[in-house]
Design a protein around this motif. Structure first.
Motif, PDB file in Angstrom:
ATOM      1  N   ILE A 175      11.829   7.539   5.571  1.00  0.00           N
ATOM      2  CA  ILE A 175      10.436   6.974   4.929  1.00  0.00           C
ATOM      3  C   ILE A 175       9.730   8.426   4.979  1.00  0.00           C
ATOM      4  N   GLU A 176       9.617   8.979   5.958  1.00  0.00           N
ATOM      5  CA  GLU A 176       8.808  10.036   5.934  1.00  0.00           C
ATOM      6  C   GLU A 176       8.953  11.083   5.014  1.00  0.00           C
ATOM      7  N   VAL A 177      10.238  11.470   4.738  1.00  0.00           N
ATOM      8  CA  VAL A 177      10.760  12.628   3.829  1.00  0.00           C
ATOM      9  C   VAL A 177      10.608  12.113   2.344  1.00  0.00           C
ATOM     10  N   ASP A 178      11.154  10.986   2.107  1.00  0.00           N
ATOM     11  CA  ASP A 178      11.295  10.578   0.742  1.00  0.00           C
ATOM     12  C   ASP A 178       9.847   9.793   0.063  1.00  0.00           C
ATOM     13  N   ILE A 179       9.313   9.025   1.075  1.00  0.00           N
ATOM     14  CA  ILE A 179       8.119   8.191   0.512  1.00  0.00           C
ATOM     15  C   ILE A 179       6.549   9.201   0.997  1.00  0.00           C
ATOM     16  N   TRP A 180       6.681   9.648   2.324  1.00  0.00           N
ATOM     17  CA  TRP A 180       5.469  10.518   2.501  1.00  0.00           C
ATOM     18  C   TRP A 180       5.822  11.969   2.074  1.00  0.00           C
ATOM     19  N   GLY A 181       6.681  12.429   1.272  1.00  0.00           N
ATOM     20  CA  GLY A 181       7.009  13.596   0.867  1.00  0.00           C
ATOM     21  C   GLY A 181       6.930  14.655   1.849  1.00  0.00           C
ATOM     22  N   GLY A 182       7.535  14.191   2.895  1.00  0.00           N
ATOM     23  CA  GLY A 182       7.677  15.249   3.962  1.00  0.00           C
ATOM     24  C   GLY A 182       6.576  15.570   5.005  1.00  0.00           C
ATOM     25  N   LYS A 183       5.511  14.814   4.486  1.00  0.00           N
ATOM     26  CA  LYS A 183       4.497  15.164   5.329  1.00  0.00           C
ATOM     27  C   LYS A 183       4.139  14.264   6.726  1.00  0.00           C
ATOM     28  N   HIS A 184       3.387  14.566   7.744  1.00  0.00           N
ATOM     29  CA  HIS A 184       3.488  14.017   9.068  1.00  0.00           C
ATOM     30  C   HIS A 184       3.049  12.426   8.685  1.00  0.00           C
ATOM     31  N   MET A 185       3.877  11.584   9.088  1.00  0.00           N
ATOM     32  CA  MET A 185       3.845  10.157   8.907  1.00  0.00           C
ATOM     33  C   MET A 185       3.432   9.514  10.530  1.00  0.00           C
ATOM     34  N   SER A 186       2.270   9.118  10.759  1.00  0.00           N
ATOM     35  CA  SER A 186       2.029   8.567  12.003  1.00  0.00           C
ATOM     36  C   SER A 186       2.701   7.102  11.977  1.00  0.00           C
ATOM     37  N   SER A 187       2.793   6.692  13.299  1.00  0.00           N
ATOM     38  CA  SER A 187       3.442   5.269  13.447  1.00  0.00           C
ATOM     39  C   SER A 187       2.340   4.242  12.997  1.00  0.00           C
ATOM     40  N   ASN A 188       1.106   4.520  13.380  1.00  0.00           N
ATOM     41  CA  ASN A 188      -0.041   3.737  12.840  1.00  0.00           C
ATOM     42  C   ASN A 188      -0.033   3.513  11.051  1.00  0.00           C
ATOM     43  N   ALA A 189       0.247   4.786  10.759  1.00  0.00           N
ATOM     44  CA  ALA A 189      -0.035   4.756   9.167  1.00  0.00           C
ATOM     45  C   ALA A 189       1.127   3.869   8.686  1.00  0.00           C
ATOM     46  N   LEU A 190       2.447   4.136   9.115  1.00  0.00           N
ATOM     47  CA  LEU A 190       3.599   3.153   8.598  1.00  0.00           C
ATOM     48  C   LEU A 190       3.348   1.976   9.082  1.00  0.00           C
ATOM     49  N   ARG A 191       2.792   1.636  10.128  1.00  0.00           N
ATOM     50  CA  ARG A 191       2.435   0.127  10.361  1.00  0.00           C
ATOM     51  C   ARG A 191       1.561  -0.681   9.600  1.00  0.00           C
ATOM     52  N   ILE A 192       0.454   0.080   9.222  1.00  0.00           N
ATOM     53  CA  ILE A 192      -0.517  -0.497   8.163  1.00  0.00           C
ATOM     54  C   ILE A 192       0.158  -0.592   6.929  1.00  0.00           C
ATOM     55  N   PHE A 193       0.983   0.497   6.408  1.00  0.00           N
ATOM     56  CA  PHE A 193       1.713   0.393   5.171  1.00  0.00           C
ATOM     57  C   PHE A 193       2.620  -0.858   5.009  1.00  0.00           C
ATOM     58  N   ILE A 194       3.364  -1.136   6.003  1.00  0.00           N
ATOM     59  CA  ILE A 194       4.339  -2.104   5.975  1.00  0.00           C
ATOM     60  C   ILE A 194       3.571  -3.564   5.960  1.00  0.00           C
ATOM     61  N   LYS A 195       2.496  -3.417   6.945  1.00  0.00           N
ATOM     62  CA  LYS A 195       1.839  -4.726   7.018  1.00  0.00           C
ATOM     63  C   LYS A 195       1.232  -5.148   5.668  1.00  0.00           C
ATOM     64  N   ASN A 196       0.398  -4.148   4.973  1.00  0.00           N
ATOM     65  CA  ASN A 196      -0.157  -4.597   3.956  1.00  0.00           C
ATOM     66  C   ASN A 196       0.776  -4.794   2.504  1.00  0.00           C
ATOM     67  N   LEU A 197       2.177  -4.133   2.650  1.00  0.00           N
ATOM     68  CA  LEU A 197       3.099  -4.558   1.775  1.00  0.00           C
ATOM     69  C   LEU A 197       3.647  -5.948   2.127  1.00  0.00           C
ATOM     70  N   ARG A 198       3.755  -6.417   3.208  1.00  0.00           N
ATOM     71  CA  ARG A 198       4.263  -7.665   3.452  1.00  0.00           C
ATOM     72  C   ARG A 198       3.381  -8.864   2.811  1.00  0.00           C
ATOM     73  N   LYS A 199       2.077  -8.687   2.754  1.00  0.00           N
ATOM     74  CA  LYS A 199       0.978  -9.460   2.301  1.00  0.00           C
ATOM     75  C   LYS A 199       1.509  -9.890   0.729  1.00  0.00           C
ATOM     76  N   LYS A 200       2.311  -9.088   0.227  1.00  0.00           N
ATOM     77  CA  LYS A 200       2.701  -9.088  -1.315  1.00  0.00           C
ATOM     78  C   LYS A 200       4.165  -9.925  -1.399  1.00  0.00           C
ATOM     79  N   LEU A 201       4.742  -9.889  -0.158  1.00  0.00           N
ATOM     80  CA  LEU A 201       6.375 -10.405  -0.012  1.00  0.00           C
ATOM     81  C   LEU A 201       6.499 -11.630   0.693  1.00  0.00           C
ATOM     82  N   PRO A 202       7.403 -12.451   0.182  1.00  0.00           N
ATOM     83  CA  PRO A 202       7.776 -13.590   1.121  1.00  0.00           C
ATOM     84  C   PRO A 202       8.063 -13.127   2.759  1.00  0.00           C
ATOM     85  N   GLU A 203       7.731 -14.279   3.586  1.00  0.00           N
ATOM     86  CA  GLU A 203       8.039 -14.043   4.893  1.00  0.00           C
ATOM     87  C   GLU A 203       9.585 -13.449   4.932  1.00  0.00           C
ATOM     88  N   GLY A 204       9.801 -12.561   5.763  1.00  0.00           N
ATOM     89  CA  GLY A 204      11.228 -12.226   6.237  1.00  0.00           C
ATOM     90  C   GLY A 204      11.821 -11.075   5.036  1.00  0.00           C
TER      91      GLY A 204
END
Length: 218
Positions: A175-204
């Motif tokens: 995820i860090e290499v291909d989606i963040w473009g090799g830039k540093h990806m903090s655990s908090n940034a990833l957590r927020i990213f997944i949280k926001n994406l899950r709002k658009k998707l069914p549970e699970g």
């Protein structure tokens, strides 16, 4: 859009339309998309074609000679409550819409017909046919659930593309290499990213894999 048409090529369609011009124009259009297309000018012919071919999707006009569209759908629904049916009509009155609810329609289209309206019908049809209930449209940055389309950001689109490409786990490093473009990806940034994406998707839909990453959950 190509992804939608590719999926439709496995299915058959019964198109019922009283007006010859509309019937011929859409027969040509549908024939480029579906595996087989059956055409009828009234409900009586349509019912015979339905009995013979058992199409996956039926799109029917309402006002037709010999047997109208409502009668056709009622006859089909007496024995079959699974075939997906769409009604097209010039009618816009509330009484008709209320009467059509028990018929188990997936869509009601008001004329004039156009490709945009048909694409929405196709999305709902595929969502219902697809066991996982989603259609991913990479080119349009969208994912569709139960006929409702959700726009994805660039990163979300890249992540979903990886997620649905197989059953493997998408690692944090990937995820860090291909989606963040090799830039540093903090655990908090990833957590927020997944949280926001899950709002658009069914549970699970996105499943955590402890200390590894994420995988498709449905």
């Amino acid at each position: 859009m190509d992804n939608i048409f590719d999926q439709l090529s496995d299915y058959t369609l019964l198109f019922v339309e009283n007006e010859e011009g509309i019937r011929k124009n859409f027969e040509e259009y549908f024939s480029m998309i579906f595996k087989e297309v059956y055409i009828a000018s009234n409900g009586e012919i349509a019912y015979k074609l339905y009995q013979k071919h058992n199409p996956n999707l039926i799109i029917t006009d309402i006002k037709m000679p010999i047997m109208d569209g409502i009668t056709l759908v009622e006859k089909i629904r007496q024995k079959d409550d699974t075939t997906q049916i769409v009604i097209i009509s010039a009618y816009t009155d509330v009484e008709f819409l209320l009467n059509s609810i028990p018929l188990g329609l997936i869509e009601y289209i008001v004329k004039p017909l156009n490709e945009k309206k048909m694409i929405e019908v196709f999305k709902k049809f595929l969502s219902a046919k697809n066991d996982s209930k989603y259609i991913y449209e990479k080119e349009n940055n969208t994912i569709v659930f139960d006929g409702i389309s959700y726009e994805l950001t660039l990163k979300e689109n890249q992540f979903i593309e990886k997620l649905v490409s197989g059953i493997r786990v998408i690692s944090y490093e990937e995820i860090e290499v291909d989606i963040w473009g090799g830039k540093h990806m903090s655990s908090n940034a990833l957590r927020i990213f997944i949280k926001n994406l899950r709002k658009k998707l069914p549970e699970g839909f996105i499943q955590n894999v402890t200390n590894q990453g994420y995988k498709l959950g449905i």
